[in-house]
Design a protein around this motif. Structure first.
Motif, short mmCIF file in Angstrom:
data_model
loop_
_atom_site.label_atom_id
_atom_site.label_comp_id
_atom_site.label_asym_id
_atom_site.label_seq_id
_atom_site.Cartn_x
_atom_site.Cartn_y
_atom_site.Cartn_z
N UNK A 130 0.83 -1.21 0.00
CA UNK A 130 0.00 0.00 0.00
C UNK A 130 0.87 1.26 0.00
N UNK A 131 1.89 1.27 0.85
CA UNK A 131 2.74 2.45 0.97
C UNK A 131 3.54 2.71 -0.30
N UNK A 167 1.63 3.94 -8.49
CA UNK A 167 1.42 2.81 -9.39
C UNK A 167 0.33 1.88 -8.85
N UNK A 168 -0.34 1.13 -9.74
CA UNK A 168 -1.36 0.17 -9.29
C UNK A 168 -0.73 -1.10 -8.74
N UNK A 193 -4.58 -10.75 2.34
CA UNK A 193 -4.21 -9.37 2.66
C UNK A 193 -4.61 -9.05 4.10
N UNK A 194 -5.79 -9.49 4.51
CA UNK A 194 -6.27 -9.23 5.87
C UNK A 194 -5.84 -10.31 6.85
N UNK A 210 -6.72 -2.58 -2.01
CA UNK A 210 -7.51 -3.32 -2.98
C UNK A 210 -6.73 -3.34 -4.28
N UNK A 211 -6.33 -4.52 -4.76
CA UNK A 211 -5.59 -4.56 -6.03
C UNK A 211 -6.38 -3.93 -7.16
N UNK A 212 -5.69 -3.14 -7.97
CA UNK A 212 -6.34 -2.52 -9.12
C UNK A 212 -6.34 -3.45 -10.33
#
Length: 212
Positions: free
Chosen positions: A63-64, A71-72, A83-84, A118-120
């Motif tokens: 994320x950072x 960038x995506x 991820x969680x 959230x992946x783009x």
């Protein structure tokens, strides 16, 4: 001509795949290596962040870094639950060293948290990265996790994440969610002759037969 740059982050790796100024970052390691990775990315026009799978030691900076580099984030849809919660796909190990690594991972690493994202872009078998300036194809290599992917760069370089490992010695993945599927993925990688293998853990090596 595509170039692979290994960013060593403790016992793990991230990679920059570049072609001139355009580049893609593969994996992001842990928080304490964030500045090192960001510095390595600065000479390039970064276009995409690819995650080989969803374990915390590969996604914690996602994320950072995506925000800082503009960038995506791309990964396989089957690993988004990790991820969680890195325990959402239970892991197993059989070898002595594998059981040690699994124990440490479950007690420490997998309990770490990543900033949610959230992946783009969702990547799957056969997808190409040409639109991001890199000649590379996504190879599905499930087993370590359900959504493990590899990045096949120009048919010469294969970034495999944890589908294979070179942490102590070159081997199929010491940890796996699905052993049978992991072994099939290793067998598939064995058939991809002429490539250098870039591991999520350990030094790159020429490809070999991974299954006896």
């Amino acid at each position: 001509m595509e170039k692979i740059e290994r960013i060593k982050c403790g016992n793990g790796n991230c990679y920059i795949v570049s072609n001139g100024e355009n580049a893609v970052l593969v994996d992001t390691s842990l928080t304490k290596y964030r500045d090192k990775i960001l510095t390595a990315c600065k000479p390039y026009k970064m276009r995409l962040l690819v995650l080989t799978h969803g374990h915390i030691d590969h996604i914690q900076n996602a994320a950072s870094l995506a925000e800082k580099l503009g960038i995506p984030i791309a990964m396989h849809k089957a690993d988004t639950g990790l991820i969680k919660d890195n325990f959402s796909q239970p892991m197993s190990a059989e070898s002595f060293l594998g059981k040690i690594v699994l124990s440490v991972s479950e007690k420490d690493t997998f309990k770490e948290k990543a900033d949610e994202f959230i992946p783009a872009v969702f990547l799957d078998e056969g997808d190409r990265l040409d639109e991001y300036g890199i000649s590379a194809e996504i190879i599905s290599v499930p087993g370590h996790t359900n959504g493990s992917i590899a990045v096949d760069v120009c048919g010469k370089h294969l970034i495999v994440g944890d589908a294979l490992m070179n942490m102590f010695y070159p081997t199929v993945s010491m940890l796996y969610h699905d052993k049978e599927t992991m072994l099939k993925s290793a067998e598939r990688i064995s058939s991809m002759e002429g490539r250098t293998i870039y591991f999520g853990h350990g030094k790159p090596l020429p490809n070999r037969k991974w299954m006896e």
